[in-house]
Design a protein around this motif. Structure first.
Motif, mmCIF file in Angstrom:
data_model
loop_
_atom_site.group_PDB
_atom_site.id
_atom_site.type_symbol
_atom_site.label_atom_id
_atom_site.label_comp_id
_atom_site.label_asym_id
_atom_site.label_seq_id
_atom_site.Cartn_x
_atom_site.Cartn_y
_atom_site.Cartn_z
ATOM 1 N N ALA A 55 0.474 -1.346 0.476
ATOM 2 C CA ALA A 55 -0.029 -0.260 0.111
ATOM 3 C C ALA A 55 1.151 1.833 -0.076
ATOM 4 O O ALA A 55 0.570 2.027 -0.671
ATOM 5 C CB ALA A 55 -0.910 0.013 1.114
ATOM 6 N N ALA A 56 2.004 1.068 0.527
ATOM 7 C CA ALA A 56 2.768 2.307 0.579
ATOM 8 C C ALA A 56 4.256 2.302 1.533
ATOM 9 O O ALA A 56 4.439 1.291 2.618
ATOM 10 C CB ALA A 56 1.744 3.446 1.359
ATOM 11 N N LEU A 57 5.567 3.249 0.823
ATOM 12 C CA LEU A 57 6.453 3.137 0.835
ATOM 13 C C LEU A 57 6.114 3.305 3.433
ATOM 14 O O LEU A 57 5.543 5.022 3.183
ATOM 15 C CB LEU A 57 7.204 3.053 0.761
ATOM 16 C CG LEU A 57 9.061 3.477 1.002
ATOM 17 C CD1 LEU A 57 9.637 1.802 0.681
ATOM 18 C CD2 LEU A 57 9.698 4.148 0.235
ATOM 19 N N ASP A 58 6.862 3.021 3.742
ATOM 20 C CA ASP A 58 7.361 3.317 5.273
ATOM 21 C C ASP A 58 8.731 3.530 5.992
ATOM 22 O O ASP A 58 8.243 4.694 6.116
ATOM 23 C CB ASP A 58 6.962 1.806 6.497
ATOM 24 C CG ASP A 58 5.160 1.390 6.514
ATOM 25 O OD1 ASP A 58 4.664 2.486 6.181
ATOM 26 O OD2 ASP A 58 5.146 0.507 6.897
ATOM 27 N N ARG A 59 9.722 2.776 5.504
ATOM 28 C CA ARG A 59 11.169 3.033 5.453
ATOM 29 C C ARG A 59 11.595 2.926 4.248
ATOM 30 O O ARG A 59 11.575 1.586 3.547
ATOM 31 C CB ARG A 59 11.791 2.847 6.856
ATOM 32 C CG ARG A 59 11.340 1.109 6.625
ATOM 33 C CD ARG A 59 11.458 1.567 8.607
ATOM 34 N NE ARG A 59 12.738 1.422 8.842
ATOM 35 C CZ ARG A 59 13.908 0.659 9.739
ATOM 36 N NH1 ARG A 59 13.345 -0.316 9.859
ATOM 37 N NH2 ARG A 59 15.211 0.980 9.292
ATOM 38 N N ALA A 60 12.536 3.260 4.026
ATOM 39 C CA ALA A 60 14.085 2.714 3.534
ATOM 40 C C ALA A 60 14.923 3.034 3.644
ATOM 41 O O ALA A 60 15.555 4.014 4.469
ATOM 42 C CB ALA A 60 13.994 3.374 1.830
ATOM 43 N N VAL A 61 15.707 1.961 4.286
ATOM 44 C CA VAL A 61 17.692 1.907 4.903
ATOM 45 C C VAL A 61 18.771 1.110 3.378
ATOM 46 O O VAL A 61 18.726 0.359 2.692
ATOM 47 C CB VAL A 61 17.686 1.385 6.047
ATOM 48 C CG1 VAL A 61 18.471 1.527 6.662
ATOM 49 C CG2 VAL A 61 16.308 1.707 6.501
ATOM 50 N N LEU A 62 19.627 1.896 4.008
ATOM 51 C CA LEU A 62 20.317 1.588 3.290
ATOM 52 C C LEU A 62 21.605 0.445 4.527
ATOM 53 O O LEU A 62 22.105 1.212 5.173
ATOM 54 C CB LEU A 62 21.742 2.502 2.544
ATOM 55 C CG LEU A 62 21.095 3.867 1.749
ATOM 56 C CD1 LEU A 62 21.810 4.557 1.336
ATOM 57 C CD2 LEU A 62 21.182 2.907 0.040
#
Length: 71
Positions: A55-62
């Motif tokens: 439904a949606a991007l909650d977080r992005a982590v490298l």
């Protein structure tokens, strides 16, 4: 030693669960805005093994990883 990076993207689903997606070797200089833009085109085709749709991007982590060969 070799260092690599992975991009971990965490999406919320329509079933109130999370879907994790890991992408090896993300584009250098990737920003949160860039990750959100990419997520927009991925969301319509992402689904969990139980059928919940992203439904949606909650977080992005490298995530950096350093590999050291044993000798």
């Amino acid at each position: 030693m070799a260092e690599t990076k992975k991009l971990k993207m965490v999406f919320s689903t329509d079933a109130n669960t999370h879907l994790n997606l890991t992408i090896p070797n993300p584009k250098e200089g990737l920003t949160l805005a860039g990750a959100r833009e990419a997520a927009t085109s991925m969301i319509p085709v992402l689904m969990t093994s139980k059928g919940a749709k992203a439904a949606a991007l909650d977080r992005a982590v490298l995530v950096p990883t350093t590999e050291e060969e044993l000798q």
